[in-house]
Motif scaffolding. Sequence first.
Motif, PDB file in Angstrom:
ATOM      1  N   LYS A  48       0.827  -1.191   0.000  1.00  0.00           N
ATOM      2  CA  LYS A  48       0.000   0.000   0.000  1.00  0.00           C
ATOM      3  C   LYS A  48       0.865   1.246   0.000  1.00  0.00           C
ATOM      4  O   LYS A  48       1.984   1.247   0.484  1.00  0.00           O
ATOM      5  CB  LYS A  48      -0.924   0.023   1.215  1.00  0.00           C
ATOM      6  CG  LYS A  48      -2.031  -1.033   1.157  1.00  0.00           C
ATOM      7  CD  LYS A  48      -3.008  -0.862   2.305  1.00  0.00           C
ATOM      8  CE  LYS A  48      -4.137  -1.871   2.194  1.00  0.00           C
ATOM      9  NZ  LYS A  48      -5.108  -1.698   3.288  1.00  0.00           N
ATOM     10  N   LEU A  49       0.328   2.312  -0.546  1.00  0.00           N
ATOM     11  CA  LEU A  49       1.036   3.563  -0.455  1.00  0.00           C
ATOM     12  C   LEU A  49       1.053   4.013   0.982  1.00  0.00           C
ATOM     13  O   LEU A  49       0.044   3.981   1.668  1.00  0.00           O
ATOM     14  CB  LEU A  49       0.340   4.650  -1.299  1.00  0.00           C
ATOM     15  CG  LEU A  49       0.934   4.855  -2.681  1.00  0.00           C
ATOM     16  CD1 LEU A  49       0.595   3.676  -3.555  1.00  0.00           C
ATOM     17  CD2 LEU A  49       0.409   6.134  -3.272  1.00  0.00           C
ATOM     18  N   LEU A  50       2.193   4.452   1.451  1.00  0.00           N
ATOM     19  CA  LEU A  50       2.316   4.901   2.816  1.00  0.00           C
ATOM     20  C   LEU A  50       2.484   6.411   2.848  1.00  0.00           C
ATOM     21  O   LEU A  50       3.154   6.984   1.998  1.00  0.00           O
ATOM     22  CB  LEU A  50       3.526   4.237   3.487  1.00  0.00           C
ATOM     23  CG  LEU A  50       3.461   2.709   3.559  1.00  0.00           C
ATOM     24  CD1 LEU A  50       4.720   2.189   4.228  1.00  0.00           C
ATOM     25  CD2 LEU A  50       2.223   2.249   4.312  1.00  0.00           C
ATOM     26  N   PRO A  51       1.877   7.079   3.829  1.00  0.00           N
ATOM     27  CA  PRO A  51       2.021   8.526   3.917  1.00  0.00           C
ATOM     28  C   PRO A  51       3.434   8.907   4.298  1.00  0.00           C
ATOM     29  O   PRO A  51       4.201   8.103   4.811  1.00  0.00           O
ATOM     30  CB  PRO A  51       1.039   8.922   5.014  1.00  0.00           C
ATOM     31  CG  PRO A  51       0.241   7.707   5.305  1.00  0.00           C
ATOM     32  CD  PRO A  51       1.048   6.532   4.867  1.00  0.00           C
ATOM     33  N   ALA A  52       3.727  10.164   4.072  1.00  0.00           N
ATOM     34  CA  ALA A  52       5.041  10.659   4.440  1.00  0.00           C
ATOM     35  C   ALA A  52       4.904  11.980   5.159  1.00  0.00           C
ATOM     36  O   ALA A  52       4.278  12.901   4.656  1.00  0.00           O
ATOM     37  CB  ALA A  52       5.900  10.843   3.194  1.00  0.00           C
ATOM     38  N   LYS A  53       5.431  12.072   6.340  1.00  0.00           N
ATOM     39  CA  LYS A  53       5.475  13.344   7.040  1.00  0.00           C
ATOM     40  C   LYS A  53       6.499  14.244   6.358  1.00  0.00           C
ATOM     41  O   LYS A  53       7.486  13.782   5.789  1.00  0.00           O
ATOM     42  CB  LYS A  53       5.885  13.135   8.502  1.00  0.00           C
ATOM     43  CG  LYS A  53       4.857  12.353   9.312  1.00  0.00           C
ATOM     44  CD  LYS A  53       3.618  13.165   9.579  1.00  0.00           C
ATOM     45  CE  LYS A  53       2.671  12.423  10.535  1.00  0.00           C
ATOM     46  NZ  LYS A  53       1.456  13.198  10.794  1.00  0.00           N
ATOM     47  N   LEU A  54       6.295  15.531   6.425  1.00  0.00           N
ATOM     48  CA  LEU A  54       7.186  16.456   5.763  1.00  0.00           C
ATOM     49  C   LEU A  54       8.619  16.288   6.241  1.00  0.00           C
ATOM     50  O   LEU A  54       9.559  16.402   5.470  1.00  0.00           O
ATOM     51  CB  LEU A  54       6.722  17.900   6.029  1.00  0.00           C
ATOM     52  CG  LEU A  54       7.598  18.995   5.412  1.00  0.00           C
ATOM     53  CD1 LEU A  54       7.611  18.851   3.911  1.00  0.00           C
ATOM     54  CD2 LEU A  54       7.100  20.366   5.828  1.00  0.00           C
ATOM     55  N   SER A  55       8.797  15.974   7.514  1.00  0.00           N
ATOM     56  CA  SER A  55      10.149  15.853   8.052  1.00  0.00           C
ATOM     57  C   SER A  55      10.948  14.771   7.343  1.00  0.00           C
ATOM     58  O   SER A  55      12.161  14.865   7.206  1.00  0.00           O
ATOM     59  CB  SER A  55      10.092  15.553   9.550  1.00  0.00           C
ATOM     60  OG  SER A  55       9.361  14.363   9.787  1.00  0.00           O
ATOM     61  N   GLU A  56      10.246  13.741   6.860  1.00  0.00           N
ATOM     62  CA  GLU A  56      10.948  12.682   6.141  1.00  0.00           C
ATOM     63  C   GLU A  56      11.575  13.228   4.871  1.00  0.00           C
ATOM     64  O   GLU A  56      12.652  12.832   4.460  1.00  0.00           O
ATOM     65  CB  GLU A  56       9.995  11.549   5.784  1.00  0.00           C
ATOM     66  CG  GLU A  56       9.406  10.814   6.979  1.00  0.00           C
ATOM     67  CD  GLU A  56       8.446   9.746   6.513  1.00  0.00           C
ATOM     68  OE1 GLU A  56       8.711   9.128   5.478  1.00  0.00           O
ATOM     69  OE2 GLU A  56       7.422   9.542   7.180  1.00  0.00           O
ATOM     70  N   HIS A  57      10.867  14.152   4.233  1.00  0.00           N
ATOM     71  CA  HIS A  57      11.286  14.589   2.908  1.00  0.00           C
ATOM     72  C   HIS A  57      12.341  15.670   2.953  1.00  0.00           C
ATOM     73  O   HIS A  57      12.962  15.955   1.940  1.00  0.00           O
ATOM     74  CB  HIS A  57      10.057  15.050   2.121  1.00  0.00           C
ATOM     75  CG  HIS A  57       9.145  13.912   1.848  1.00  0.00           C
ATOM     76  ND1 HIS A  57       9.307  13.084   0.767  1.00  0.00           N
ATOM     77  CD2 HIS A  57       8.104  13.423   2.561  1.00  0.00           C
ATOM     78  CE1 HIS A  57       8.377  12.145   0.801  1.00  0.00           C
ATOM     79  NE2 HIS A  57       7.649  12.326   1.877  1.00  0.00           N
ATOM     80  N   LYS A  58      12.583  16.267   4.099  1.00  0.00           N
ATOM     81  CA  LYS A  58      13.671  17.221   4.203  1.00  0.00           C
ATOM     82  C   LYS A  58      15.013  16.522   4.024  1.00  0.00           C
ATOM     83  O   LYS A  58      16.006  17.137   3.673  1.00  0.00           O
ATOM     84  CB  LYS A  58      13.608  17.925   5.554  1.00  0.00           C
ATOM     85  CG  LYS A  58      12.414  18.865   5.690  1.00  0.00           C
ATOM     86  CD  LYS A  58      12.387  19.530   7.042  1.00  0.00           C
ATOM     87  CE  LYS A  58      11.197  20.490   7.147  1.00  0.00           C
ATOM     88  NZ  LYS A  58      11.120  21.116   8.490  1.00  0.00           N
ATOM     89  N   GLN A  59      15.033  15.224   4.297  1.00  0.00           N
ATOM     90  CA  GLN A  59      16.266  14.473   4.162  1.00  0.00           C
ATOM     91  C   GLN A  59      16.177  13.455   3.037  1.00  0.00           C
ATOM     92  O   GLN A  59      16.951  12.515   2.986  1.00  0.00           O
ATOM     93  CB  GLN A  59      16.562  13.742   5.476  1.00  0.00           C
ATOM     94  CG  GLN A  59      16.678  14.689   6.671  1.00  0.00           C
ATOM     95  CD  GLN A  59      16.869  13.924   7.973  1.00  0.00           C
ATOM     96  OE1 GLN A  59      16.742  12.715   7.999  1.00  0.00           O
ATOM     97  NE2 GLN A  59      17.176  14.645   9.029  1.00  0.00           N
ATOM     98  N   SER A  67      -4.018  10.314  11.641  1.00  0.00           N
ATOM     99  CA  SER A  67      -2.951   9.327  11.632  1.00  0.00           C
ATOM    100  C   SER A  67      -2.626   8.985  10.183  1.00  0.00           C
ATOM    101  O   SER A  67      -3.427   9.210   9.275  1.00  0.00           O
ATOM    102  CB  SER A  67      -3.382   8.063  12.372  1.00  0.00           C
ATOM    103  OG  SER A  67      -4.390   7.372  11.633  1.00  0.00           O
ATOM    104  N   ASP A  68      -1.432   8.445   9.967  1.00  0.00           N
ATOM    105  CA  ASP A  68      -1.048   8.068   8.615  1.00  0.00           C
ATOM    106  C   ASP A  68      -1.997   7.039   8.026  1.00  0.00           C
ATOM    107  O   ASP A  68      -2.353   7.093   6.843  1.00  0.00           O
ATOM    108  CB  ASP A  68       0.375   7.512   8.621  1.00  0.00           C
ATOM    109  CG  ASP A  68       1.412   8.590   8.901  1.00  0.00           C
ATOM    110  OD1 ASP A  68       1.044   9.778   8.855  1.00  0.00           O
ATOM    111  OD2 ASP A  68       2.572   8.231   9.169  1.00  0.00           O
ATOM    112  N   GLU A  69      -2.449   6.090   8.841  1.00  0.00           N
ATOM    113  CA  GLU A  69      -3.369   5.055   8.353  1.00  0.00           C
ATOM    114  C   GLU A  69      -4.697   5.664   7.925  1.00  0.00           C
ATOM    115  O   GLU A  69      -5.278   5.279   6.900  1.00  0.00           O
ATOM    116  CB  GLU A  69      -3.603   4.004   9.447  1.00  0.00           C
ATOM    117  CG  GLU A  69      -2.388   3.135   9.750  1.00  0.00           C
ATOM    118  CD  GLU A  69      -1.307   3.868  10.547  1.00  0.00           C
ATOM    119  OE1 GLU A  69      -1.630   4.940  11.129  1.00  0.00           O
ATOM    120  OE2 GLU A  69      -0.167   3.395  10.568  1.00  0.00           O
ATOM    121  N   GLU A  70      -5.184   6.633   8.688  1.00  0.00           N
ATOM    122  CA  GLU A  70      -6.443   7.298   8.339  1.00  0.00           C
ATOM    123  C   GLU A  70      -6.292   8.099   7.055  1.00  0.00           C
ATOM    124  O   GLU A  70      -7.199   8.132   6.214  1.00  0.00           O
ATOM    125  CB  GLU A  70      -6.879   8.217   9.479  1.00  0.00           C
ATOM    126  CG  GLU A  70      -7.346   7.501  10.730  1.00  0.00           C
ATOM    127  CD  GLU A  70      -7.633   8.449  11.879  1.00  0.00           C
ATOM    128  OE1 GLU A  70      -8.582   8.193  12.635  1.00  0.00           O
ATOM    129  OE2 GLU A  70      -6.904   9.461  12.014  1.00  0.00           O
TER     130      GLU A  70
END
Length: 392
Positions: free
Chosen positions: A1-12, A120-123
């Motif tokens: 499944k596609l998983l969400p990504a918090k913005l903090s993940e993408h800064k790196q 939540s990411d799941e929601e």
Amino acid sequence: KLLPAKLSEHKQVAQSIPDAATTASAVAHTTPPAATPPAVLASASTCAAGVKASEMAAKSGEMQYLTKSFSQFCNVNKTAAVSAEFAAAAKAAGAERAAVLFVVDGKCRAGRVFNFSQLSDEELVKKSFSLGRSSVALLSLAVLGARDDATVNPDTDVSRYFSQFRTSSGGIKGVNLHTLLSGRAGLGYLVEKIPQHAGVEEFFDTLAQIPFSAPDTVFAQPELSASIAGYALAYAFEPKSKNLKKSFVRACSNFLFKPLKITGVKYRNFDRISFPAQCFALDIESITKWLECETSPHPPLADSAEIAQRRRCKFDFSKYSEGWTRSESQKVETHFTQSLSAADSNFIAVFNSENESAAVAFFIGGVEPKKAFSLFSNGLLQVDNILLENEK
């Protein structure tokens, strides 16, 4: 499944692509070949009508393809770079959520949901994006499914089997599902004066009193014209129906969502007369399955040539065909569909080369339309740059 990504993940993201690739894959039911690692961190946003997109128009039935491959859309580094910039811009604009998909030849090569909300990411993954006006592109695909089932013939005059579609002097000649879906049915502009909250019977009774022009001459709002096609599809599916909107829902389930194995669909705008043309809301996995069908060499309904052909307008004076608009530049044949609203905005582009098809889809929620338009425009420029790099 596609998983969400918090913005903090993408800064790196540039430094952590290997880790990201192991924590999230593109949609589970699509696995890219081993030679092409799955690009799982991709995001962009693209433009609406009037912004230059990559395309090479067809003339006199001949195509001159300048792009041979969409392999760059499978490049983790390329899509990740677009992802990081879009994520930052989306959050700065006040977005609650955003998503992007890169699909090549029926396989999701990159996809990610960005979570800027308290969900939540799941929601968030399960939350639907309303397609708005882009619903017409799905409706035209449903018509192909109904054609396969021999329920409708898109080339037959609609008034021959759908008696509610008429004028005071009788049936309407020369108007079929193709012309209705493309806004070329000759509907007068007075159609737009019919209240959106009118009942279906009231709508068609009023429509019968409005003069029609010859097909391919007068353009009313494409959503109203396409809605008539939706009601005709519903009637052809259930001729004894007492509620065409509910019949439309069942027809789409039968002819579209079951063949595509889409289960995450919801319906919006049920109280509006343009319901069939603005009704669909899909979660990101369902959107992925739709775009896999759009680009697959072996789609689960119709065939790839017919699916592509419905996007191509046969008339020089119009760029709009069955929910898709032709976009012009020197690079590659491109058609897009888009919808802008305060709740959800989207831009979806399908690219065709001589041997491949690809789609890039961008979604953003909770951003006012002008800001969404700007984000989409900037994203499209990045997509064009990726295509240009492919030719170097």
